[in-house]
Scaffold this motif. Structure first.
Motif, PDB file in Angstrom:
ATOM      1  N   TYR A  45       2.751  -2.167  -5.892  1.00 27.51           N
ATOM      2  CA  TYR A  45       1.649  -1.728  -4.919  1.00 27.51           C
ATOM      3  C   TYR A  45       0.244  -2.152  -5.421  1.00 27.51           C
ATOM      4  CZ  TYR A  45       5.335   0.636  -2.624  1.00 27.51           C
ATOM      5  OH  TYR A  45       6.651   0.827  -1.687  1.00 27.51           O
TER       6      TYR A  45
ATOM      7  N   ARG B  40      -9.463   4.727   1.178  1.00 29.20           N
ATOM      8  CA  ARG B  40      -8.585   3.636   0.649  1.00 29.20           C
ATOM      9  C   ARG B  40      -9.346   3.304  -0.782  1.00 29.20           C
ATOM     10  NH1 ARG B  40      -5.311  -0.405   2.745  1.00 29.20           N
ATOM     11  NH2 ARG B  40      -5.336  -2.184   1.459  1.00 29.20           N
TER      12      ARG B  40
ATOM     13  N   ALA C 102      -2.579  -1.176  -3.428  1.00 32.06           N
ATOM     14  CA  ALA C 102      -3.946  -0.135  -2.680  1.00 32.06           C
ATOM     15  C   ALA C 102      -3.153   0.859  -2.249  1.00 32.06           C
ATOM     16  CB  ALA C 102      -4.246  -0.867  -1.650  1.00 32.06           C
TER      17      ALA C 102
ATOM     18  N   THR D 212       0.735  -1.340  -0.184  1.00 39.21           N
ATOM     19  CA  THR D 212       0.153  -0.028   0.193  1.00 39.21           C
ATOM     20  C   THR D 212       0.932   1.204  -0.040  1.00 39.21           C
ATOM     21  OG1 THR D 212      -1.630  -1.095   1.426  1.00 39.21           O
ATOM     22  CG2 THR D 212      -1.751   1.200   1.307  1.00 39.21           C
TER      23      THR D 212
END
Length: 152
Positions: free
Chosen positions: A107, A149, A109, A73
């Motif tokens: 990545y 998110r 997220a 993330t």
């Protein structure tokens, strides 16, 4: 409107980024004078190799960056569009560029934090797929923070 737009990848040492961040900080302190002491510690610019700047007619008008949050993330930071360049879709373009860059680096997220009065920002983030989540560290317990998110 036929504005010449240039998007560059750079680092947090870029003087144009430093100038844009100073304008961002000034706008935040004007909008949230009561939060200055609570958030100052989260507002440190560390060396960051993942910065995007947008130039409009050769003038730096927008920026954003990301840093590693955990192994999968990134965290979006320092999103800003100068008042004279708002309404042109530049914030969305910065987010897209940052997400592509992070995805290319492996990545999966992206997370971000914004403040509750940033209605335009919250709306933009939701429009491009971010959802509000429980506040993550270091924002746990800070009721003025909105954390979001998105899978990238």
């Amino acid at each position: 409107m036929n504005n010449k737009i240039e998007i560059i990848k750079t680092t947090s040492e870029n003087p144009d980024f430093v100038t844009l961040i100073a304008a961002l900080d000034k706008s935040l302190w004007e909008r949230y004078p009561e939060l200055k002491t609570n958030y100052w510690g989260n507002n440190v610019i560390e060396l960051n190799p993942n910065v995007i700047i947008i130039y409009l007619e050769n003038k730096p008008v927008a920026c954003g960056c990301f840093k590693k949050y955990d192994k999968n993330t990134i965290e979006i930071k320092r999103m800003f569009v100068s008042p004279e360049a708002r309404g042109l879709g530049l914030a969305q373009k910065i987010l897209q560029e940052l997400e592509f860059w992070a995805h290319d680096l492996g990545y999966a997220a992206s997370v971000l934090e914004t403040l509750y009065r940033q209605k335009e920002a919250i709306s933009l983030y939701q429009k491009v797929g971010y959802v509000i989540v429980d506040n993550y560290e270091p924002y746990v317990g800070l009721e003025n923070s909105i954390c979001m998110r998105k899978q990238i």
